[in-house]
Design an enzyme around this catalytic site. Structure first.
Site, PDB file in Angstrom:
ATOM      1  N   VAL A 111     101.323  39.494  46.950  1.00  0.00           N
ATOM      2  CA  VAL A 111     101.541  38.973  48.302  1.00  0.00           C
ATOM      3  C   VAL A 111     101.287  40.067  49.339  1.00  0.00           C
ATOM      4  CG1 VAL A 111     103.161  37.834  49.867  1.00  0.00           C
ATOM      5  CG2 VAL A 111     103.230  37.318  47.419  1.00  0.00           C
ATOM      6  N   ILE A 144     105.085  26.594  51.446  1.00  0.00           N
ATOM      7  CA  ILE A 144     105.494  25.337  52.095  1.00  0.00           C
ATOM      8  C   ILE A 144     106.422  25.632  53.271  1.00  0.00           C
ATOM      9  CG2 ILE A 144     106.628  23.112  51.782  1.00  0.00           C
ATOM     10  CD1 ILE A 144     106.072  23.332  48.811  1.00  0.00           C
ATOM     11  N   LYS A 202     116.297  29.694  44.965  1.00  0.00           N
ATOM     12  CA  LYS A 202     115.739  28.921  46.071  1.00  0.00           C
ATOM     13  C   LYS A 202     116.688  27.795  46.482  1.00  0.00           C
ATOM     14  CE  LYS A 202     111.031  30.019  44.654  1.00  0.00           C
ATOM     15  NZ  LYS A 202     109.974  29.618  43.702  1.00  0.00           N
TER      16      LYS A 202
END
Lengths: 437, 437
Positions: free
Chosen positions: A17, A137, A206
């Site tokens: 990332v 998302i 999460k």
């Protein structure tokens, strides 16, 4: 070109990332400046090994092993190292040095979130973490802002790409868990040690973050009930398909209304979901978050749950938000704990179940089973009985697939224990929750 | 209870959405105050007729016919009257009186957006319009904030519930357009005058708003190419199903990269979409916005595109955002026109097509058709030829279903004209674009 104010951006970590974030920050510098109202100057990238191979080409002089020196004087610090330490220490240092922070570190937020948010609150810094909840998302801003005037009742999320990839291939190919896992590891969809994914730890982190945000309540990681997918085998998948279901690993965050007041439940487990439900058509390594809100009704947010460049998109969105706040003021995403609802253990949750049993194929057995269920306050919705064929023909064993109405988890689990010990049940083949309406 | 600062909220309009907004503002006053950091005091509701029947019970003393007096002194003005005038005039008055505004008025924003945004800019007011883009689906903040560090390449939206309801029923029941429309009108899914929906005007307004936001470019409504669904009949639906497609009314907003630079195209038309595409499983009156971004990849946002209480959720989210800005400063959603890309006419767009022709069933006809397509720079991907049976048996007519590779819209349309005039083509049955990959 507009002469924008410069903001110093420090990056911690240059993995999948981080290297994409660095690359995009440089590649789209002018466009990002226009959107942020400030020039985002990448002043350095802190890494463990300056000479390690990276996914993208970046100037060597950007790299440093001295994260603390890089942090001092930065306006925005992006943490993409992962893990608890030294990420926690660096973020606290960044906050106390006056920087806003952007992080994708779900493990850190799920375990040390309150400490980080409190530290930020005390100095008026902001914490942005869109990439920590469901990869690329956009879910943080919808939950925090778009639904700020609504009441979230329930979130059901497919928030782990690895397990969805495995379950989807088991479903579509009729393959066994271990074979698909091995293949997923070979293709890079699963880690060499897949524990964090297949045991549901990643999904639980999460779930804690999503539930905290949706219900304005601090949700510690150990309050999240967690089950993985290692017990799901081909026969369970086949039976699910036969019954019009698919098995998905779901993160369920639910508001419960009892006479004593409101509470919440946060849990991660594999569950049966109707094939007509929008979550059932989330294939491969994709993620989706299904939100039921009092006024808005059903919403779904779908996209890539992982991936270097995809997650980088969410990180850069946060960086632009942080920059805008530097220029125009206002508040960031932050956390909100003003409701602080009690979190109930999974035993107090009601769900529908599908119980599959192998029983003696004799008169009166169904009556015995039904009696045990009824005594245990588990109400039967559907029963399907089939004779189990063995190689020699009649096996003397019948298979019962029982669908229940909503039952209390604790009642259900005690009832299943009694069934197993009842003498007429040969084997409890599976007990699966049924989610979605 | 925290002693919050009070913000005066004025509501213009008390229809399906307005009455729900008023009701929720009162019902959840404490919770909204906690989230906004300010008490949202509904000071009045401006309507044409104080005594008209409302969907929900509200105190009579809240109602007034004097919108202008109500506006003066309000901190936040919510406009849910719809239509251009007097909504436009009231919003300009509100902005110039120092209020932030929240509106769900897509017609107004698509036609007078720049005037409203400029007026707001001049006095430092903010315009919030989540409910104007896709009903209850949170799409404004994801586009403006979450994707602020990314580059949107393409949006494909099912943004009109009425047409999706009609097309979905035509698809699943094999019904004719006119029958389903009549039924939809009876059930309240379609207006007595369905023009705005079935001719694509409503979708075009939303497309203009989404494209403006995604591409940082002012998109006037008349730059949006618009076709409705009235030409879609049962035979086209059946043929689409047979070929693995479904027909959806799509709002397509696309970034085009040509040698001369970047431009955008915004268009609304019925198109074939593969049944495996996530948009294909958007059923009933639901809406969904599929976004392809350079880094984030494919995202989809799904939910109710209309409905009083659902849309009220989006409006209240905006009201809370506006209130937070009053308390903490910062910028709102606003518009962004800094890219101001040229908008190309639909003729310059390339798409795949499916052309269905009835031709003389004679040797050499396919060669003639293929020759005309090739001359017109339309490259054939697939051809299916079937003999059309008539009541008397052989009809002498064959049906050709031609799938093309990507072709320029202008080339395609000229080529279809030449096919129609060629002498071998009896009838051009349908020409449909194919969207999604």
């Amino acid at each position: 070109m507009t002469d924008y104010r410069r903001l110093r951006v420090a990056l911690l970590g240059a993995g999948a990332v981080g290297s994409q974030v660095a690359s995009l920050l440089r590649q789209h510098a002018d466009e990002l400046a226009d959107r942020a109202g400030a020039r985002l100057e990448l002043v350095g990238i802190a890494v463990r090994d300056v000479d390690a191979k990276r996914d993208v080409d970046l100037p060597r002089e950007l790299f440093t092993t001295d994260a603390d020196s890089l942090i001092v004087g930065s306006d925005i610090v992006i943490e993409l190292m992962g893990g608890i330490e030294p990420a926690r220490e660096y973020l606290l240092h960044a906050i106390n040095s006056g920087a806003d922070i952007v992080t994708a570190n779900k493990a850190l937020l799920a375990t040390h979130g309150p400490e980080i948010f409190d530290a930020a609150d005390q100095v008026g810094a902001e914490v942005y973490y869109e990439a920590a909840a469901a990869g690329a998302i956009p879910i943080i801003r919808p939950l925090r802002d778009s639904l700020a005037g609504d009441r979230v009742q329930r979130i059901m999320g497919i928030v782990n790409g690895t397990t969805n990839y495995i379950l989807d291939r088991m479903d579509t190919e009729g393959a066994e868990f271990s074979d698909v896992l091995a293949d997923a590891q070979r293709l890079g969809y699963a880690e060499a040690d897949p524990t964090a994914d297949v045991e549901g730890y990643d999904a639980a982190q999460k779930a804690a973050i999503l539930a905290s945000l949706a219900f304005h309540t601090t949700v510690p990681l150990d309050a999240v009930h967690r089950e993985g997918i290692t017990s799901i085998d081909k026969s369970m998948m086949d039976a699910a398909r036969h019954a019009g279901y698919v098995i998905k690993l779901l993160a369920v965050c639910e508001r419960l209304t009892e006479a004593s007041g409101e509470s919440i439940s946060v849990r991660v487990y594999p569950a049966l979901i109707d094939r007509a439900h929008p979550l059932a058509s989330v294939h491969g390594a994709n993620n989706a978050v299904f939100v039921q809100a009092e006024a808005a009704g059903n919403l779904m947010f779908y996209g890539a749950g992982a991936g270097g460049v995809q997650t980088a998109s969410a990180v850069l969105g946060d960086v632009v938000s942080a920059a805008r706040r530097h220029i125009a003021g206002g508040v960031g995403v932050g956390e909100s704990t003003l409701a602080n609802l009690p979190i109930v253990p999974v035993g107090r949750v009601t769900t529908r179940y599908q119980i599959t049993l192998e029983v003696d194929d004799q008169p009166g057995v169904l009556a015995t089973v039904a009696g045990i269920l009824s005594e245990g306050r588990v109400s039967i919705a559907t029963v399907e009985q089939t004779v189990v064929e063995s190689a020699e023909g009649e096996s003397g064993v019948a298979r019962l697939v029982i669908g229940t109405h909503k039952a209390l988890e604790q009642d259900l689990s005690e009832t299943v224990d009694r069934l197993a010990a009842s003498g007429v049940v040969e084997r409890v083949v599976s007990v699966l929750r049924v989610e979605g309406n």
